[in-house]
Design a protein around this motif. Structure first.
Motif, PDB file in Angstrom:
ATOM      1  N   THR A 376      47.413  75.100  76.833  1.00 41.09           N
ATOM      2  CA  THR A 376      48.142  73.835  76.722  1.00 41.09           C
ATOM      3  C   THR A 376      49.607  73.999  77.087  1.00 41.09           C
ATOM      4  O   THR A 376      50.192  73.135  77.757  1.00 41.09           O
ATOM      5  CB  THR A 376      48.016  73.286  75.289  1.00 41.09           C
ATOM      6  N   ASP A 377      50.231  75.110  76.673  1.00 40.65           N
ATOM      7  CA  ASP A 377      51.652  75.301  76.980  1.00 40.65           C
ATOM      8  C   ASP A 377      51.878  75.458  78.478  1.00 40.65           C
ATOM      9  O   ASP A 377      52.889  74.994  79.012  1.00 40.65           O
ATOM     10  CB  ASP A 377      52.211  76.504  76.226  1.00 40.65           C
ATOM     11  N   GLU A 378      50.942  76.087  79.180  1.00 38.38           N
ATOM     12  CA  GLU A 378      51.052  76.213  80.633  1.00 38.38           C
ATOM     13  C   GLU A 378      50.947  74.840  81.287  1.00 38.38           C
ATOM     14  O   GLU A 378      51.698  74.513  82.221  1.00 38.38           O
ATOM     15  CB  GLU A 378      49.946  77.122  81.173  1.00 38.38           C
ATOM     16  N   TYR A 379      49.998  74.045  80.813  1.00 41.09           N
ATOM     17  CA  TYR A 379      49.802  72.696  81.354  1.00 41.09           C
ATOM     18  C   TYR A 379      51.038  71.830  81.137  1.00 41.09           C
ATOM     19  O   TYR A 379      51.477  71.109  82.037  1.00 41.09           O
ATOM     20  CB  TYR A 379      48.580  72.065  80.678  1.00 41.09           C
ATOM     21  N   GLU A 380      51.615  71.903  79.941  1.00 37.27           N
ATOM     22  CA  GLU A 380      52.778  71.077  79.632  1.00 37.27           C
ATOM     23  C   GLU A 380      53.987  71.474  80.465  1.00 37.27           C
ATOM     24  O   GLU A 380      54.839  70.642  80.783  1.00 37.27           O
ATOM     25  CB  GLU A 380      53.099  71.168  78.137  1.00 37.27           C
ATOM     26  N   ASP A 381      54.060  72.738  80.844  1.00 37.50           N
ATOM     27  CA  ASP A 381      55.181  73.200  81.668  1.00 37.50           C
ATOM     28  C   ASP A 381      55.108  72.587  83.067  1.00 37.50           C
ATOM     29  O   ASP A 381      56.134  72.160  83.623  1.00 37.50           O
ATOM     30  CB  ASP A 381      55.170  74.723  81.746  1.00 37.50           C
ATOM     31  N   SER A 382      53.909  72.526  83.648  1.00 39.37           N
ATOM     32  CA  SER A 382      53.733  71.963  84.983  1.00 39.37           C
ATOM     33  C   SER A 382      52.249  71.795  85.251  1.00 39.37           C
ATOM     34  O   SER A 382      51.450  72.687  84.945  1.00 39.37           O
ATOM     35  CB  SER A 382      54.352  72.890  86.037  1.00 39.37           C
ATOM     36  N   HIS A 383      51.871  70.644  85.831  1.00 37.95           N
ATOM     37  CA  HIS A 383      50.459  70.404  86.112  1.00 37.95           C
ATOM     38  C   HIS A 383      50.289  69.382  87.226  1.00 37.95           C
ATOM     39  O   HIS A 383      51.237  68.698  87.628  1.00 37.95           O
ATOM     40  CB  HIS A 383      49.722  69.922  84.858  1.00 37.95           C
ATOM     41  N   ILE A 384      49.079  69.292  87.731  1.00 40.42           N
ATOM     42  CA  ILE A 384      48.738  68.316  88.759  1.00 40.42           C
ATOM     43  C   ILE A 384      48.612  66.943  88.112  1.00 40.42           C
ATOM     44  O   ILE A 384      47.934  66.803  87.092  1.00 40.42           O
ATOM     45  CB  ILE A 384      47.422  68.715  89.454  1.00 40.42           C
ATOM     46  N   PRO A 385      49.265  65.923  88.636  1.00 40.93           N
ATOM     47  CA  PRO A 385      49.165  64.585  88.037  1.00 40.93           C
ATOM     48  C   PRO A 385      47.706  64.142  87.897  1.00 40.93           C
ATOM     49  O   PRO A 385      46.921  64.258  88.834  1.00 40.93           O
ATOM     50  CB  PRO A 385      49.921  63.698  89.035  1.00 40.93           C
ATOM     51  N   GLY A 386      47.362  63.680  86.717  1.00 44.73           N
ATOM     52  CA  GLY A 386      46.012  63.195  86.462  1.00 44.73           C
ATOM     53  C   GLY A 386      45.012  64.261  86.081  1.00 44.73           C
ATOM     54  O   GLY A 386      43.864  63.935  85.725  1.00 44.73           O
ATOM     55  N   ALA A 387      45.401  65.535  86.151  1.00 42.03           N
ATOM     56  CA  ALA A 387      44.471  66.609  85.800  1.00 42.03           C
ATOM     57  C   ALA A 387      44.133  66.554  84.310  1.00 42.03           C
ATOM     58  O   ALA A 387      44.982  66.255  83.471  1.00 42.03           O
ATOM     59  CB  ALA A 387      45.061  67.967  86.145  1.00 42.03           C
ATOM     60  N   VAL A 388      42.882  66.831  83.987  1.00 44.11           N
ATOM     61  CA  VAL A 388      42.425  66.922  82.604  1.00 44.11           C
ATOM     62  C   VAL A 388      42.585  68.370  82.154  1.00 44.11           C
ATOM     63  O   VAL A 388      42.169  69.293  82.849  1.00 44.11           O
ATOM     64  CB  VAL A 388      40.957  66.481  82.477  1.00 44.11           C
ATOM     65  N   ASN A 389      43.200  68.559  80.994  1.00 45.13           N
ATOM     66  CA  ASN A 389      43.439  69.910  80.491  1.00 45.13           C
ATOM     67  C   ASN A 389      42.510  70.226  79.322  1.00 45.13           C
ATOM     68  O   ASN A 389      42.613  69.631  78.254  1.00 45.13           O
ATOM     69  CB  ASN A 389      44.895  70.056  80.053  1.00 45.13           C
ATOM     70  N   ILE A 390      41.591  71.152  79.542  1.00 43.75           N
ATOM     71  CA  ILE A 390      40.781  71.718  78.468  1.00 43.75           C
ATOM     72  C   ILE A 390      40.848  73.240  78.651  1.00 43.75           C
ATOM     73  O   ILE A 390      40.221  73.774  79.561  1.00 43.75           O
ATOM     74  CB  ILE A 390      39.318  71.238  78.503  1.00 43.75           C
ATOM     75  N   PRO A 391      41.632  73.936  77.836  1.00 45.23           N
ATOM     76  CA  PRO A 391      41.766  75.390  78.010  1.00 45.23           C
ATOM     77  C   PRO A 391      40.415  76.091  77.955  1.00 45.23           C
ATOM     78  O   PRO A 391      39.519  75.676  77.209  1.00 45.23           O
ATOM     79  CB  PRO A 391      42.663  75.802  76.835  1.00 45.23           C
ATOM     80  N   LEU A 392      40.283  77.152  78.723  1.00 44.18           N
ATOM     81  CA  LEU A 392      39.022  77.891  78.755  1.00 44.18           C
ATOM     82  C   LEU A 392      38.559  78.267  77.361  1.00 44.18           C
ATOM     83  O   LEU A 392      37.376  78.143  77.044  1.00 44.18           O
ATOM     84  CB  LEU A 392      39.186  79.155  79.617  1.00 44.18           C
ATOM     85  N   HIS A 393      39.490  78.734  76.514  1.00 38.63           N
ATOM     86  CA  HIS A 393      39.077  79.202  75.197  1.00 38.63           C
ATOM     87  C   HIS A 393      38.630  78.068  74.273  1.00 38.63           C
ATOM     88  O   HIS A 393      38.093  78.326  73.197  1.00 38.63           O
ATOM     89  CB  HIS A 393      40.194  80.024  74.538  1.00 38.63           C
TER      90      HIS A 393
END
Length: 450
Positions: A376-393
């Motif tokens: 989640t912290d990686e996603y919040e730092d920078s991500h593709i607009p509209g991407a869904v974030n569900i960490p692998l773990h």
């Protein structure tokens, strides 16, 4: 005084054999003690004492097994509640190990009863700091529960200063963590060597003169750590036995096919490129490679109450068995070979596409989901607009949140996304593995936002 570093890059940790040419002290041994035995034999020394800086959270120790096997004195903090025989050692206690003078120094923070060891020989000093002072930072302080975190972070700040009082600035510093281990926190540098004095000039635990600021900043930057940690401390309080590192006999085709049909954990160790092109349906991709990501990420999501079967070359299986023993995954079964059709003739096989960033931009229809499996912290730092974030773990516990339709799956490098793609394909999803470095996404024309 000579210090032999026994590196475990798969977990980002180091063990140490310090000796005077005849007699040695072993600090924070990993479970596969044959490496220690080989190092001692090569150096021509006898290890008479084995020491633990703490009851470890990120691996099973080999200290108890080595001490019992070789008749060495096993030094563990007197305050630690353990179920095995040990020689209790306390803050300020000094003992002789051959020509080495070894002093135990209480350095709580990583754990409540953490010790560091200051070793002196012929005027030369070395500090074995475990999970206290690392190269650039300190050991993380949240592993015993968030209710202890603030107090332990204050303890880390004080412990660093205690070490600075107990040893000279020119003392060589030998931490156990900080080489990729999730036990480290903050801006660990990944340096190969350092001194206590260098850390006093550069490490934020020393350079930040505001204790409250240090505490709040360190806590704010703590990220997720592997789920397998929950099994390590209980195992270490019991005294782990020496592991069985033998390569198991290969399963026959019928048994392997049966395990796949029953949905058991069958892990394919081949490179992600070979896996995506052709694999036995129902397997999960955990590329072995050099093992640097394999242990942490498999241990992070593997259910410890399940049976594990490894599929791959004899060399990869042998290395994986060793790596997994360090985190308490014992004696997995194996199917030796890399050709799916030969391993289980007639069993269903599958494949899915791989693309780079340019391929994703060119081929992904509008509306199809980009799934980001980074933390989640990686996603919040920078991500593709509209991407869904569900960490692998978190993926296996959040399968009901995975969008329907085709999924374009990426992570930070390519490892986690390869595993996620295989897990989701196993669950019946249509997947594309975006096999590319996230750091190169923007340069490739992929828009990003934070």
């Amino acid at each position: 005084m000579d210090v032999i570093v026994i590196d475990t890059p798969q977990l980002g940790d180091r063990s140490y054999l310090v000796h005077d040419g005849i007699t040695g002290l072993l600090v924070d041994a990993q479970r596969d003690i044959d490496r220690v035995e080989a190092a001692a034999e090569q150096a021509g020394v006898r290890i008479t004492h084995v020491a633990e800086t703490n009851i470890h959270n990120d691996y099973l120790t080999g200290g108890w097994a080595y001490a019992r096997k070789h008749g060495a004195t096993y030094l563990v903090n007197a305050a630690d509640d353990v179920s095995f025989e040990r020689t209790p050692v306390s803050d300020g206690e000094t003992l002789q190990v051959g020509g080495l003078t070894v002093k135990a120094v209480a350095t709580p923070g990583h754990t409540h009863h953490h010790l560091s060891f200051v070793v002196v020989h012929d005027g030369e000093q070395a500090v074995f700091s475990g999970g206290s002072v690392l190269y650039g930072s300190v050991g993380r302080t949240d592993l015993l529960g968030r209710e202890h975190m603030v107090g332990l972070t204050h303890d880390q700040y004080a412990s660093a200063r205690r070490l600075a009082e107990e040893a000279a600035e020119e003392a060589a510093l030998y931490p156990t963590h900080g080489f990729g281990s999730f036990c480290s926190s903050g801006p660990a540098t990944g340096a190969d060597e350092s001194t206590l004095g260098e850390q006093m000039r550069t490490n934020h635990v020393y350079t930040d003169g505001d204790e409250e600021h240090f505490v709040s900043e360190l806590i704010a930057n703590l990220t997720a750590y592997p789920n397998y940690y929950v099994h390590m401390m209980p195992g270490n309080t019991e005294g782990p036995a020496e592991p069985d590192l033998s390569v198991p006999d290969s399963l026959d085709a019928q048994e392997l096919t049966s395990r796949l049909a029953e949905g058991e954990w069958v892990v394919d160790l081949r490179h992600r490129v070979a896996y995506s092109a052709n694999h036995l349906k129902g397997t999960i991709s955990f590329e072995y490679g050099d093992g640097s990501s394999f242990t942490a990420f498999l241990g992070w999501i593997f259910p410890y109450d399940r049976k594990l079967t490894l599929v791959g070359s004899r060399e990869d299986v042998e290395n994986a068995v060793r790596d997994l023993s360090r985190i308490g995954i014992e004696s997995p079964d194996a199917a030796l070979g890399e050709d799916p059709e030969q391993l289980a003739p007639g069993a269903p096989v599958s494949s899915y596409p791989r693309v780079d960033w340019q391929g994703m931009l060119a081929e992904r229809p509008e509306g199809e989901t980009v799934l980001d499996v980074r933390r989640t912290d990686e996603y919040e730092d920078s991500h593709i607009p509209g991407a869904v974030n569900i960490p692998l773990h978190e993926l296996l516990t959040r399968l009901d949140e995975v969008p329907a339709g085709r999924l374009w799956i990426h992570c930070g490098s390519d490892y986690r996304s390869g595993t996620a793609a295989s897990l989701l394909e196993r669950e019946g999803h249509d997947v594309v593995h975006v096999d590319a470095l996230f750091a190169e996404a923007e340069q490739a024309g992929v828009p990003l936002e934070s």
